[in-house]
Design a protein around this motif. Structure first.
Motif, PDB file in Angstrom:
ATOM      1  N   GLY A  62      37.411  38.456  49.679  1.00 51.77           N
ATOM      2  CA  GLY A  62      38.651  39.195  49.849  1.00 51.77           C
ATOM      3  C   GLY A  62      38.605  40.148  51.017  1.00 51.77           C
ATOM      4  O   GLY A  62      37.606  40.834  51.226  1.00 51.77           O
ATOM      5  N   ASP A  63      39.694  40.178  51.776  1.00 54.39           N
ATOM      6  CA  ASP A  63      39.877  41.109  52.884  1.00 54.39           C
ATOM      7  C   ASP A  63      40.600  42.329  52.331  1.00 54.39           C
ATOM      8  O   ASP A  63      41.697  42.203  51.763  1.00 54.39           O
ATOM      9  N   VAL A  64      40.018  43.510  52.488  1.00 54.61           N
ATOM     10  CA  VAL A  64      40.609  44.710  51.891  1.00 54.61           C
ATOM     11  C   VAL A  64      41.952  45.084  52.500  1.00 54.61           C
ATOM     12  O   VAL A  64      42.659  45.934  51.955  1.00 54.61           O
ATOM     13  N   THR A  65      42.317  44.461  53.608  1.00 50.89           N
ATOM     14  CA  THR A  65      43.623  44.748  54.215  1.00 50.89           C
ATOM     15  C   THR A  65      44.711  43.801  53.712  1.00 50.89           C
ATOM     16  O   THR A  65      45.880  43.958  54.073  1.00 50.89           O
ATOM     17  N   ASP A  66      44.335  42.842  52.877  1.00 50.70           N
ATOM     18  CA  ASP A  66      45.261  41.826  52.371  1.00 50.70           C
ATOM     19  C   ASP A  66      45.808  42.289  51.016  1.00 50.70           C
ATOM     20  O   ASP A  66      45.129  42.176  49.991  1.00 50.70           O
ATOM     21  N   GLU A  67      47.011  42.793  51.008  1.00 54.26           N
ATOM     22  CA  GLU A  67      47.593  43.380  49.799  1.00 54.26           C
ATOM     23  C   GLU A  67      47.667  42.383  48.645  1.00 54.26           C
ATOM     24  O   GLU A  67      47.295  42.701  47.504  1.00 54.26           O
ATOM     25  N   ALA A  68      48.128  41.178  48.923  1.00 52.84           N
ATOM     26  CA  ALA A  68      48.272  40.175  47.865  1.00 52.84           C
ATOM     27  C   ALA A  68      46.912  39.781  47.295  1.00 52.84           C
ATOM     28  O   ALA A  68      46.741  39.660  46.077  1.00 52.84           O
ATOM     29  N   ARG A  69      45.936  39.584  48.173  1.00 51.91           N
ATOM     30  CA  ARG A  69      44.610  39.193  47.706  1.00 51.91           C
ATOM     31  C   ARG A  69      43.946  40.304  46.903  1.00 51.91           C
ATOM     32  O   ARG A  69      43.296  40.046  45.891  1.00 51.91           O
ATOM     33  N   MET A  70      44.100  41.549  47.329  1.00 52.68           N
ATOM     34  CA  MET A  70      43.496  42.644  46.572  1.00 52.68           C
ATOM     35  C   MET A  70      44.139  42.786  45.193  1.00 52.68           C
ATOM     36  O   MET A  70      43.460  43.125  44.226  1.00 52.68           O
ATOM     37  N   ALA A  71      45.431  42.501  45.089  1.00 56.49           N
ATOM     38  CA  ALA A  71      46.077  42.521  43.778  1.00 56.49           C
ATOM     39  C   ALA A  71      45.469  41.449  42.878  1.00 56.49           C
ATOM     40  O   ALA A  71      45.210  41.688  41.684  1.00 56.49           O
ATOM     41  N   GLU A  72      45.199  40.271  43.438  1.00 55.22           N
ATOM     42  CA  GLU A  72      44.565  39.190  42.675  1.00 55.22           C
ATOM     43  C   GLU A  72      43.150  39.571  42.246  1.00 55.22           C
ATOM     44  O   GLU A  72      42.739  39.329  41.105  1.00 55.22           O
ATOM     45  N   VAL A  73      42.406  40.152  43.181  1.00 60.64           N
ATOM     46  CA  VAL A  73      41.017  40.531  42.911  1.00 60.64           C
ATOM     47  C   VAL A  73      40.941  41.560  41.789  1.00 60.64           C
ATOM     48  O   VAL A  73      40.118  41.445  40.865  1.00 60.64           O
ATOM     49  N   MET A  74      41.785  42.582  41.851  1.00 62.55           N
ATOM     50  CA  MET A  74      41.744  43.631  40.835  1.00 62.55           C
ATOM     51  C   MET A  74      42.159  43.091  39.470  1.00 62.55           C
ATOM     52  O   MET A  74      41.586  43.479  38.439  1.00 62.55           O
ATOM     53  N   ALA A  75      43.137  42.198  39.459  1.00 65.25           N
ATOM     54  CA  ALA A  75      43.550  41.584  38.196  1.00 65.25           C
ATOM     55  C   ALA A  75      42.417  40.738  37.606  1.00 65.25           C
ATOM     56  O   ALA A  75      42.164  40.765  36.395  1.00 65.25           O
TER      57      ALA A  75
END
Length: 250
Positions: A62-75
């Motif tokens: 995950g790229d920490v600047t990618d809002e959608a991906r970080m939402a997926e990662v945290m979920a």
């Protein structure tokens, strides 16, 4: 029993360096360590090392600047135990390249530096906060830098912004039961630093220390374990300098 038993910790930049060390220490204390890194293979390799040692770990790309991906990662991280108890915003650009003057670094690299080091903290914090709300002892630890207190470099400026965000998020997330603190490491002679930092720079920094010795990765791990623990239950909005006195000041 460790207070970390069965709790979930997300570490960005978790594939190597401080991030890997944070994840390993927490997993050995019983935490579910979720290591996030732009290099997914490094994150999974670090997680495999932890599992081989008997801990629980998951590596995610995950790229920490990618809002959608970080939402997926945290979920995904929250799935393990129904939420997230600790977020360590560790990912960042930090090579000697970003210590160059702004006039040499240029606008494109300045934008990339602040996008990762500053907006990455915002992105991950906003993505994690809903999964942390109401969790007893929930906290966030940001990784700033002693360069933030010295002035004179784009990298230091980005880490000064991280220190500022630490106070802002402490105010905003406090009512949700989430503490937010930061660590400012000084010169820590990790493998990465030994490989990237010129010897002359290392000598200059060490000459500014008040303690005659070498900082080590373990010093930052211990600082993190304190700030994230129940022992620091009344500590929020603070930046802990672990610099051997190099960045001492008022």
């Amino acid at each position: 029993m460790s207070e970390w038993q069965g709790r979930t910790a997300v570490v960005t930049g978790g594939g190597r360096g401080f991030g890997k060390a944070f994840g390993t220490a927490l997993a050995m204390e019983g935490a579910h360590a979720v290591l996030v890194d732009i290099d997914g293979s490094e994150a999974e390799a670090a997680a495999e090392e932890i599992r081989a040692a008997g801990g629980w770990a998951l590596g995610l790309a995950g790229d920490v600047t990618d809002e959608a991906r970080m939402a997926e990662v945290m979920a995904r991280a929250a799935d393990a135990q129904g939420g997230i108890d600790l977020l360590i915003n560790n990912a960042g650009l930090h090579s000697d390249e970003y210590g160059q003057p702004i006039t040499k670094l240029g606008l494109a690299k300045m934008r990339r530096l602040f996008d990762v080091n500053v907006m990455g903290v915002v992105c991950c914090t906003l993505a994690a906060a809903p999964h942390m709300q109401g969790r007893a002892g929930a906290s966030i630890v940001n990784i700033s830098s002693s360069a933030a207190h010295m002035g004179g470099s784009p990298y230091g400026d980005s880490k000064l912004a991280v220190a500022g965000l630490t106070i802002t998020f402490a105010r905003e997330l406090g009512p949700l039961g989430i503490r937010v603190n930061a660590i400012s490491p000084g010169l820590m002679l990790t493998e990465t630093i030994r490989n990237e930092l010129p010897p002359a720079t290392m000598a200059r920094v060490k000459a500014m220390q008040l303690i005659d010795g070498d900082g080590a990765e373990e010093d930052i791990v211990e600082a993190m374990l304190y700030l994230a623990s129940r022992r620091a239950r009344f500590v929020t909005g603070e930046v802990l300098r672990v610099t051997g006195g190099m960045a001492a000041g008022v």
